[in-house]
Write a protein that holds these residues in place. Structure first.
Motif, PDB file in Angstrom:
ATOM      1  N   LEU A   1      46.588  35.229  25.070  1.00  0.00           N
ATOM      2  CA  LEU A   1      45.959  36.511  25.401  1.00  0.00           C
ATOM      3  C   LEU A   1      45.781  36.566  26.911  1.00  0.00           C
ATOM      4  CD1 LEU A   1      43.057  38.251  23.542  1.00  0.00           C
ATOM      5  CD2 LEU A   1      42.971  38.022  26.018  1.00  0.00           C
ATOM      6  N   VAL A   2      46.414  37.563  27.560  1.00  0.00           N
ATOM      7  CA  VAL A   2      46.365  37.725  29.012  1.00  0.00           C
ATOM      8  C   VAL A   2      45.551  38.980  29.317  1.00  0.00           C
ATOM      9  CG1 VAL A   2      47.704  37.922  31.126  1.00  0.00           C
ATOM     10  CG2 VAL A   2      48.644  36.653  29.187  1.00  0.00           C
ATOM     11  N   LEU A   3      44.453  38.831  30.038  1.00  0.00           N
ATOM     12  CA  LEU A   3      43.567  39.950  30.353  1.00  0.00           C
ATOM     13  C   LEU A   3      44.194  40.881  31.391  1.00  0.00           C
ATOM     14  CD1 LEU A   3      40.198  37.983  30.635  1.00  0.00           C
ATOM     15  CD2 LEU A   3      40.935  39.439  28.732  1.00  0.00           C
TER      16      LEU A   3
ATOM     17  N   SER B   1      33.797  36.538  38.030  1.00  0.00           N
ATOM     18  CA  SER B   1      33.169  37.848  37.868  1.00  0.00           C
ATOM     19  C   SER B   1      34.243  38.932  37.945  1.00  0.00           C
ATOM     20  CB  SER B   1      32.121  38.074  38.962  1.00  0.00           C
ATOM     21  OG  SER B   1      32.729  37.986  40.253  1.00  0.00           O
ATOM     22  N   GLY B   2      33.898  40.117  37.421  1.00  0.00           N
ATOM     23  CA  GLY B   2      34.850  41.221  37.436  1.00  0.00           C
ATOM     24  C   GLY B   2      35.770  41.195  36.230  1.00  0.00           C
ATOM     25  N   SER B   3      36.896  41.929  36.304  1.00  0.00           N
ATOM     26  CA  SER B   3      37.814  42.062  35.170  1.00  0.00           C
ATOM     27  C   SER B   3      38.639  40.807  34.926  1.00  0.00           C
ATOM     28  CB  SER B   3      38.749  43.249  35.396  1.00  0.00           C
ATOM     29  OG  SER B   3      39.571  43.024  36.538  1.00  0.00           O
ATOM     30  N   ALA B   4      38.779  39.940  35.931  1.00  0.00           N
ATOM     31  CA  ALA B   4      39.543  38.689  35.806  1.00  0.00           C
ATOM     32  C   ALA B   4      40.957  38.962  35.291  1.00  0.00           C
ATOM     33  CB  ALA B   4      38.822  37.714  34.899  1.00  0.00           C
ATOM     34  N   ALA B   5      41.604  39.974  35.848  1.00  0.00           N
ATOM     35  CA  ALA B   5      42.961  40.320  35.415  1.00  0.00           C
ATOM     36  C   ALA B   5      43.909  39.155  35.683  1.00  0.00           C
ATOM     37  CB  ALA B   5      43.439  41.573  36.143  1.00  0.00           C
ATOM     38  N   GLY B   6      44.721  38.843  34.703  1.00  0.00           N
ATOM     39  CA  GLY B   6      45.671  37.751  34.820  1.00  0.00           C
ATOM     40  C   GLY B   6      45.202  36.447  34.196  1.00  0.00           C
ATOM     41  N   GLN B   7      43.911  36.305  33.928  1.00  0.00           N
ATOM     42  CA  GLN B   7      43.410  35.104  33.259  1.00  0.00           C
ATOM     43  C   GLN B   7      43.812  35.139  31.783  1.00  0.00           C
ATOM     44  OE1 GLN B   7      41.922  32.594  34.983  1.00  0.00           O
ATOM     45  NE2 GLN B   7      42.438  33.866  36.770  1.00  0.00           N
TER      46      GLN B   7
END
Length: 270
Positions: A243-245, A162-168
């Motif tokens: 692609l890195v979020l 959940s959330g922005s998942a930054a780094g995935q």
């Protein structure tokens, strides 16, 4: 024989005068006028002949005396060829086009192979390139990474967080090196805005393209919320695209970031 006698004229009464024969009028001779002498005044700008102030045109060469006053209407005089109505804008456009062509040629000569390749990539025909492998840092149990490359916009990959998942990240690999030119991304669960809002959508991310020599090319992108969007990514001999979020639209505690489709386009072989 005796000729017939002609009829005798009727007798005239005493004192009667017959009308005389009409004679043409004698031409009237004009008497010479006194010589007024040479005109005095400003000289003609064309031939230099002096003209009286009352004149609008030169008495010798009929040139317009501009300093003698303005005429009611301006226009070409008898025997003058009118000018062609060509504006300067046409010449400005021609000069700009010539300068652009010259800049491309000079850039290709002095810029070396990179400049020449940039010109070729700009005019190259684009064809779809299908990945042969795919993987992700983490995925939803029911929304794996293959869903983002299956060619359907109603299936999607989810991060599983959940959330922005930054780094995935989500990565695609090609079977052979490809001259990559562009990437199409469909954020959310569908290209339709109402359905795409069911999950969070990518807002900012990095694209890391690796070529056959192992060199990585990183570019940062920020896209709009919803709809299919194109990203220009020009890398020769690309083998993988990751692609890195970094940030997401609508990231809440009960929504995960979703990508419906990733499509790749490369240079045509023909």
């Amino acid at each position: 024989p005796v000729p017939e006698a002609s009829p005798a004229a009727p007798p005239q009464a005493p004192g009667t005068v017959l009308p005389g024969r009409p004679e043409a009028a004698r031409p009237q001779v004009r008497t010479p006028h006194a010589d007024v002498g040479p005109e005095q005044g400003p000289p003609c700008p064309g031939c230099g002949t002096p003209n009286a102030p009352r004149r609008y045109f030169c008495r010798s060469c009929t040139s317009l005396l501009k300093d003698r006053g303005e005429l009611p209407a301006e226009g070409p005089y008898a025997g003058q060829r009118p000018r062609l109505g060509r504006g300067r804008s046409r010449w400005i456009v021609r000069v700009a086009v010539a300068a652009g062509v010259a800049a491309l040629v000079v850039g290709g000569i002095f810029g070396g192979p990179p400049a020449a390749r940039a010109v070729q990539d700009h005019f190259a025909k684009r064809v779809p390139v299908h990945p042969t492998t795919w993987k992700a840092s983490h995925s939803d149990a029911k929304q794996g990474p293959d869903r983002a490359f299956d060619g359907y916009s109603n299936t999607w990959w989810g991060t599983g967080y959940s959330g922005s998942a930054a780094g995935q990240w989500l990565e695609a690999g090609f079977g052979q090196p490809t001259d990559l030119l562009a990437v199409l991304i469909t954020p959310g669960t569908s290209p339709r805005a109402a359905q795409a809002a069911a999950q969070a959508r990518p807002q900012e991310f990095d694209l890391i393209v690796t070529d056959s020599a192992g060199k990585a090319y990183t570019s940062h992108h920020r896209i709009n919320d919803g709809g299919v969007q194109r990203l220009d990514v020009r890398v020769r001999d690309a083998t993988t695209v990751r692609l890195v979020l970094r940030a997401a639209y609508g990231a809440t505690g009960n929504k995960e970031v979703a990508i419906a489709e990733l499509e790749f386009f490369g240079r045509s072989a023909t």
